[in-house]
Design an enzyme around this catalytic site. Structure first.
Site, PDB file in Angstrom:
ATOM      1  N   SER A 177      -8.103  -4.461   4.126  1.00 29.17           N
ATOM      2  CA  SER A 177      -7.568  -5.418   5.095  1.00 29.17           C
ATOM      3  C   SER A 177      -8.500  -5.717   6.257  1.00 29.17           C
ATOM      4  O   SER A 177      -8.430  -6.787   6.835  1.00 29.17           O
ATOM      5  CB  SER A 177      -6.211  -4.939   5.612  1.00 29.17           C
ATOM      6  OG  SER A 177      -6.256  -3.585   5.983  1.00 29.17           O
TER       7      SER A 177
ATOM      8  N   HIS B 118      -3.386  -7.813   0.089  1.00 30.79           N
ATOM      9  CA  HIS B 118      -4.265  -8.928   0.466  1.00 30.79           C
ATOM     10  C   HIS B 118      -4.851  -9.662  -0.734  1.00 30.79           C
ATOM     11  O   HIS B 118      -5.582 -10.623  -0.565  1.00 30.79           O
ATOM     12  CB  HIS B 118      -5.418  -8.422   1.345  1.00 30.79           C
ATOM     13  CG  HIS B 118      -4.955  -7.960   2.681  1.00 30.79           C
ATOM     14  ND1 HIS B 118      -4.625  -8.834   3.700  1.00 30.79           N
ATOM     15  CD2 HIS B 118      -4.718  -6.722   3.165  1.00 30.79           C
ATOM     16  CE1 HIS B 118      -4.228  -8.149   4.750  1.00 30.79           C
ATOM     17  NE2 HIS B 118      -4.275  -6.855   4.452  1.00 30.79           N
TER      18      HIS B 118
ATOM     19  N   LYS C 243       2.184 -11.784   3.325  1.00 29.77           N
ATOM     20  CA  LYS C 243       0.858 -12.338   3.610  1.00 29.77           C
ATOM     21  C   LYS C 243       0.691 -13.681   2.905  1.00 29.77           C
ATOM     22  O   LYS C 243       1.182 -14.684   3.399  1.00 29.77           O
ATOM     23  CB  LYS C 243      -0.197 -11.309   3.275  1.00 29.77           C
ATOM     24  CG  LYS C 243      -0.151 -10.244   4.375  1.00 29.77           C
ATOM     25  CD  LYS C 243      -0.768  -8.942   4.108  1.00 29.77           C
ATOM     26  CE  LYS C 243      -0.514  -8.070   5.342  1.00 29.77           C
ATOM     27  NZ  LYS C 243      -0.632  -6.655   5.070  1.00 29.77           N
TER      28      LYS C 243
HETATM   29  C1  LIG Z   1      -0.054  -5.524   5.649  1.00 28.99           C
HETATM   30  C2  LIG Z   1      -0.248  -4.426   4.683  1.00 28.99           C
HETATM   31  C3  LIG Z   1       0.812  -3.596   4.312  1.00 28.99           C
HETATM   32  C4  LIG Z   1       2.160  -3.685   4.989  1.00 28.99           C
HETATM   33  O1  LIG Z   1       2.858  -4.798   4.584  1.00 28.99           O
HETATM   34  P1  LIG Z   1       4.035  -5.385   5.501  1.00 28.99           P
HETATM   35  O2  LIG Z   1       4.819  -6.231   4.578  1.00 28.99           O
HETATM   36  O3  LIG Z   1       3.383  -6.146   6.605  1.00 28.99           O
HETATM   37  O4  LIG Z   1       4.813  -4.210   6.012  1.00 28.99           O
HETATM   38  C5  LIG Z   1       0.579  -2.640   3.344  1.00 28.99           C
HETATM   39  N1  LIG Z   1      -0.639  -2.496   2.767  1.00 28.99           N
HETATM   40  C6  LIG Z   1      -1.694  -3.260   3.135  1.00 28.99           C
HETATM   41  C7  LIG Z   1      -3.020  -3.052   2.480  1.00 28.99           C
HETATM   42  C8  LIG Z   1      -1.527  -4.248   4.097  1.00 28.99           C
HETATM   43  O5  LIG Z   1      -2.567  -4.986   4.473  1.00 28.99           O
END
Ligand SMILES: *Cc1c(COP(=O)(O)O)cnc(C)c1O
Length: 418
Positions: free
Chosen positions: A206, A234, A265
């Site tokens: 990320s 991602h 995302k």
């Molecule tokens: C953003 C993210 C999460 C958490 O997801 P949310 O739906 O925002 O709680 C988990 N793993 C990774 C790699 C992320 O980037």
């Protein structure tokens, strides 16, 4: 306590403030330029800019948004909004704002089942389980898969929700150097005797935008009799013919034991899923505490995810566009002498070094009308504070040209480019 309240008779006022230590910790964060503050963000209006979803309004100022995870531009998609409204308007026998209970009690309505069947079909696996968020999917899954006497092997740059899941599980926690399968092998050899072994990685990292060596991780899984879990937060929506994720793009999606991804995302909504064998999903339904002890998602959210899934599967131009835009920006910034990492995803780090330089870089861009994420330790290793640029399918060429000019100009003025 203040003078407005009468003192309770017979009770002493506390001699000191029991929360005074917080002031000290906050002052310490401020000294290290690490204090974070919540800022207010609003979406841009459609009549203000050509592509409103590529902009945001912050503390009143309109900024090009290079800081969101809305990679495909779906957060502002009217079809998804309509599906969410319809879930309330058209609900029979009566609309519900919330699920009212955990899914194992009475919170498991029909739209959940349909969505999970569609996710399983999309990912070409037997079954899927929807969680309230990615954070809850990771913590709840990892803590169910391993426990005391087990060992988890985790990339040093894995997301915080993975780290927290491992801590919660009470299993041994062995972090290997980023993408270093040689180091992972050493750790696996050293902890061969653990009862159960779990290798876990982000597919796309990320804060760096690079990808994990998934084929090699599968080989190590087989060699050491471990399980492999991959977090596609991602990469979902971005890779694969129908946006299934990086495992699909590599053709290894049927071999990975636990596939996790989010709807927060690229999907532009909220929520997450885990998928794999029906045994895995039956097991998690019984053992995963973030599923069992938390309320189901609101029906409107499930309807929004369902519509987003339809769009992600069918509108391939969105992934093509965002990857193209990222490649173009990455190569121009690299040519100008910036360290933009090794990745080929919509996430581009621009390494600044010190916290102060990263903050100044971010502040100057904001002054110039561009919002970039400013990422400091402990989110990234000390000395690698950075800007995190993330693109969307909505950014136009002209907008990216302007961003590129501003980043290079300010990078020179701050000495990030020598
Ligand atoms: C953003 C993210 C999460 C958490 O997801 P949310 O739906 O925002 O709680 C988990 N793993 C990774 C790699 C992320 O980037």
């Amino acid at each position: 306590m203040n003078g407005n309240h009468p003192e309770t008779p017979g009770r002493q006022m506390p001699a000191c403030n029991p929360l005074a230590w917080m002031e000290e910790e906050l002052a310490d964060l401020a000294r290290r330029v690490q204090e974070r503050k919540l800022r207010q963000s609003e979406t841009a209006r459609a009549d203000e800019v050509e592509t409103a979803g590529a902009y945001t309004r912050r503390d009143g100022k309109l900024l090009m948004n290079l800081a969101s995870n809305n990679y495909l531009g779906l957060a502002g998609d009217k079809r998804i909004h309509q599906a969410m409204i319809q879930a309330l308007r058209g609900a029979r026998p009566s609309p519900a704002a919330g699920a009212g209970a955990s899914r194992l009690i009475t919170g498991n309505y029909a739209a959940y089942t349909r969505l999970e069947q569609d996710i399983a079909a999309w990912k070409e696996r037997e079954a899927a389980l929807v969680y309230a968020s990615g954070y809850m999917a990771n913590t709840g899954t990892i803590a169910a898969l391993v426990g005391r006497g087990d060992a988890v092997f985790s990339d040093r740059l894995n997301h915080a929700s993975i780290v927290d899941g491992i801590v919660l599980s009470r299993a041994g926690h062995y972090r290997y150097r980023h993408n270093d399968t040689g180091h992972l092998r050493q750790l696996l050899e050293r902890h061969q005797d653990a009862r159960r072994k779990l290798i876990i990685t982000d597919a796309v990292f990320s804060m760096d935008g690079d990808t994990a060596p998934l084929r090699e991780l599968l080989r190590l899984r087989d060699e050491f009799g471990a399980m492999l879990m991959v977090d596609e937060a991602h990469s979902g929506g971005i890779y694969g013919r129908q946006g299934e994720g990086l495992c699909h793009a590599l053709g290894i999606h049927r071999q990975v034991d636990v596939l996790m991804g989010t709807f927060s995302k690229a999907f532009g909504v909220y929520g997450a899923y885990v998928c794999g064998s029906s045994t895995l999903i039956r097991y998690l339904t019984n053992k995963s505490r973030t599923l069992i002890y938390s309320t189901g998602l609101p029906p409107a959210v499930i309807a929004g995810i369902q519509e987003a899934l339809n769009i992600v599967r069918t509108e391939g131009w969105r992934r093509t566009r965002v990857l193209e835009a990222a490649r173009s920006l990455r190569s121009r910034l690299r040519a100008a002498g910036l360290d933009v990492g090794e990745g080929d995803s919509p996430i581009l780090p621009v390494i600044a070094g010190s916290n102060a330089t990263a903050l100044a870089f971010g502040a100057r861009l904001e002054e110039a009308g561009i919002l970039a994420g400013t990422i400091r330790p402990p989110t990234v290793p000390a000395g690698s504070a950075r800007l995190r640029l993330s693109l969307t399918a909505l950014h136009t060429e002209a907008q990216l040209d302007e961003a590129c000019r501003q980043i290079i100009r300010n990078g020179r003025e701050l000495g990030v480019i020598q």
